[in-house]
Design a protein around this motif. Sequence first.
Motif, short mmCIF file in Angstrom:
data_model
loop_
_atom_site.label_atom_id
_atom_site.label_comp_id
_atom_site.label_asym_id
_atom_site.label_seq_id
_atom_site.Cartn_x
_atom_site.Cartn_y
_atom_site.Cartn_z
N UNK A 1 24.49 96.77 90.57
CA UNK A 1 23.67 97.88 90.65
C UNK A 1 22.68 97.74 89.35
N UNK A 2 21.33 97.80 89.46
CA UNK A 2 20.60 97.65 88.17
C UNK A 2 19.79 99.23 88.18
N UNK A 3 20.22 99.56 86.95
CA UNK A 3 19.58 100.94 86.47
C UNK A 3 19.19 100.77 85.30
N UNK A 4 18.58 99.42 84.84
CA UNK A 4 17.94 99.34 83.62
C UNK A 4 16.55 99.47 83.43
N UNK A 5 16.38 100.23 82.07
CA UNK A 5 15.13 100.36 81.63
C UNK A 5 14.12 101.63 82.57
N UNK A 6 15.08 102.48 83.04
CA UNK A 6 14.65 103.80 83.75
C UNK A 6 14.88 105.15 82.73
N UNK A 7 14.91 104.98 81.47
CA UNK A 7 15.04 105.95 80.70
C UNK A 7 16.00 106.96 80.66
N UNK A 8 17.16 106.40 81.21
CA UNK A 8 18.62 107.34 81.37
C UNK A 8 18.93 107.71 80.05
N UNK A 9 19.34 109.16 79.75
CA UNK A 9 19.78 109.52 78.75
C UNK A 9 21.32 110.00 79.10
N UNK A 10 21.71 110.56 80.16
CA UNK A 10 22.84 110.69 80.42
C UNK A 10 23.46 109.79 81.61
N UNK A 11 24.70 109.49 81.66
CA UNK A 11 25.28 108.74 82.90
C UNK A 11 25.09 109.33 83.95
N UNK A 12 24.68 108.69 85.25
CA UNK A 12 24.66 109.35 86.55
C UNK A 12 25.90 109.37 87.06
N UNK A 13 26.55 110.69 87.12
CA UNK A 13 27.95 110.76 87.74
C UNK A 13 27.97 110.53 89.19
N UNK A 14 27.13 110.36 89.70
CA UNK A 14 27.28 109.78 91.04
C UNK A 14 27.86 108.36 91.11
N UNK A 15 27.54 107.56 90.36
CA UNK A 15 28.12 106.19 90.09
C UNK A 15 29.58 105.96 90.17
N UNK A 16 30.50 107.39 89.96
CA UNK A 16 31.82 107.12 89.72
C UNK A 16 32.35 107.45 91.18
N UNK A 17 31.49 107.62 92.00
CA UNK A 17 31.92 107.47 93.45
C UNK A 17 31.99 105.85 94.07
N UNK A 18 31.35 105.16 93.47
CA UNK A 18 31.22 103.68 93.78
C UNK A 18 32.46 102.98 93.32
N UNK A 19 33.45 103.03 93.91
CA UNK A 19 34.63 102.60 93.49
C UNK A 19 34.71 101.04 93.60
N UNK A 20 33.91 100.54 94.65
CA UNK A 20 33.95 99.02 94.59
C UNK A 20 32.71 98.57 93.90
N UNK A 21 31.99 99.22 92.90
CA UNK A 21 30.84 98.78 92.27
C UNK A 21 31.31 97.49 91.29
N UNK A 22 30.90 96.36 91.35
CA UNK A 22 31.12 95.30 91.02
C UNK A 22 30.23 94.58 89.68
#
Length: 100
Positions: A1-22
């Motif tokens: 999952x690419x979330x690079x260079x989008x100006x994130x300041x805080x970690x997107x909590x929704x990602x923690x629901x992606x238990x199969x994220x590689x």
Amino acid sequence: LALNGIGLIHFPQKLLESEFLVDLDLSHNRLFQLPSNFTVLTNLVNLNLSNNMFFDLQNVLFGIVLLEVVNFSDNFLQALPKELGECVHLKQLYVDGNPL
């Protein structure tokens, strides 16, 4: 999952629901911490946190032992997470650009 260079300041909590994220690329943002429950992402193999504002990543990799490629380059880390020692599959570790 690419979330690079989008100006994130805080970690997107929704990602923690992606238990199969590689693969997770959070590079080139303005992140300075990861949530304590980041450890639920136990299937991560590739993790890119380069070019952020991390000073400390201790205890955030606990239980994420499948990591093969980790990029912590260009942050402000003064020490590497002790948990990296548990990553027996680790093949590539990038830490340049940190005051280690």
